[in-house]
Write a protein that holds these residues in place. Structure first.
Motif, PDB file in Angstrom:
ATOM      1  N   TYR A  15       1.027   5.778  -0.601  1.00 47.78           N
ATOM      2  CA  TYR A  15       0.271   7.013  -0.432  1.00 47.78           C
ATOM      3  C   TYR A  15       0.884   8.127  -1.273  1.00 47.78           C
ATOM      4  CZ  TYR A  15      -2.009   4.941   3.638  1.00 47.78           C
ATOM      5  OH  TYR A  15      -2.757   4.144   4.465  1.00 47.78           O
ATOM      6  N   SER A  18       3.063   4.110   4.626  1.00 48.83           N
ATOM      7  CA  SER A  18       2.856   4.329   6.057  1.00 48.83           C
ATOM      8  C   SER A  18       3.806   3.414   6.820  1.00 48.83           C
ATOM      9  CB  SER A  18       1.404   4.072   6.451  1.00 48.83           C
ATOM     10  OG  SER A  18       1.060   2.722   6.252  1.00 48.83           O
ATOM     11  N   ASN A  62      -4.119   1.013  -2.841  1.00 54.46           N
ATOM     12  CA  ASN A  62      -4.193  -0.210  -2.039  1.00 54.46           C
ATOM     13  C   ASN A  62      -3.505  -1.387  -2.736  1.00 54.46           C
ATOM     14  OD1 ASN A  62      -6.019  -1.448  -3.832  1.00 54.46           O
ATOM     15  ND2 ASN A  62      -7.795  -0.731  -2.683  1.00 54.46           N
ATOM     16  N   VAL A  87       0.868  -1.182   0.000  1.00 53.13           N
ATOM     17  CA  VAL A  87       0.000   0.000   0.000  1.00 53.13           C
ATOM     18  C   VAL A  87       0.903   1.229   0.000  1.00 53.13           C
ATOM     19  CG1 VAL A  87      -1.711   1.333   1.307  1.00 53.13           C
ATOM     20  CG2 VAL A  87      -1.876  -1.167   1.213  1.00 53.13           C
ATOM     21  N   ARG A 146      -4.617   7.031  -1.752  1.00 53.38           N
ATOM     22  CA  ARG A 146      -4.190   5.742  -1.182  1.00 53.38           C
ATOM     23  C   ARG A 146      -4.275   4.707  -2.291  1.00 53.38           C
ATOM     24  NH1 ARG A 146      -6.268   1.100   1.418  1.00 53.38           N
ATOM     25  NH2 ARG A 146      -4.882   0.335   3.055  1.00 53.38           N
TER      26      ARG A 146
END
Length: 150
Positions: A51, A68, A128, A49, A126
Motif C-alpha cells: 500500500y 497491511s 496487488n 500486496v 493498492r
C-alpha cells in the motif's frame, strides 16, 4: 472512467513514512528502502500486496509505503503503523505510468461529477499480487474514502 464504490473493512498497515509533497520524486525513492525492509514486518495480512497510504497534512503529504497486517503489536524500528478506517471508498485503476494523471482526473473530474465527496481520512494506492514495478503499464488501484453528497 465510471466511478465505482466499495465497502472496505478497517485495516492497519505498517511501513516507512515520509512527509513530502504530492508527486514528489521522494515517493518513488521511498519504495526500494521499504522493499529492503519489508521482511521485518510481522503478521502480514495479504501476501505480495503493498500500500501507498497518503494523508494530507497542513499543505504537505504524509506518504507511507506499507503492507497491511493482522496485528500491529510489534512495529519495527523506524517504521509506523497507519490506520485505514472502514467505510465507503471510490475505487479506480490506473497504470503505474499514469498515476499522476489519474489522481488529477479523479480529483478534478470524476469525483466532482459524481454523487460522492471525499472524506477527510487516509487514501491509498493498492499494489496487488499481480503488480510488476518494472512494467509501467502494471495496474495500481486507488482508493479514496467518500460519502454521498448532501
Amino acid at each position: 472512467m465510471k466511478l465505482k464504490t466499495v465497502e472496505r473493512p478497517a485495516q492497519t498497515a505498517i511501513g516507512l513514512q515520509i512527509r513530502t509533497k504530492a508527486m514528489s520524486p521522494e515517493i518513488p525513492a521511498l519504495w526500494p528502502k521499504f522493499v529492503a525492509r519489508v521482511e521485518e514486518i510481522p503478521n502480514p495480512a495479504e501476501a505480495r500486496v503493498s500500500y501507498g497510504v497518503m494523508r494530507l497534512d497542513g499543505g504537505g503529504l504524509e506518504y507511507t509505503a506499507a503492507v497491511s497486517v493482522k496485528s500491529s503489536d510489534r512495529i519495527p524500528a523506524g517504521m509506523v503503523a497507519v490506520a485505514l478506517p472502514a467505510g465507503t471508498y471510490a475505487c479506480f485503476s490506473y497504470p503505474l505510468s499514469g498515476l499522476a494523471k489519474g489522481f488529477c482526473e479523479i480529483n478534478d473530474e470524476l469525483l466532482p461529477a459524481s454523487n460522492y465527496q471525499p472524506v477527510q481520512a487516509p487514501f491509498f494506492e493498492r499494489y496487488n499480487e499481480a503488480f510488476d514495478p518494472r512494467n509501467p503499464q502494471s495496474a495500481v488501484e486507488i482508493y479514496i474514502p467518500v460519502r454521498p453528497k448532501a
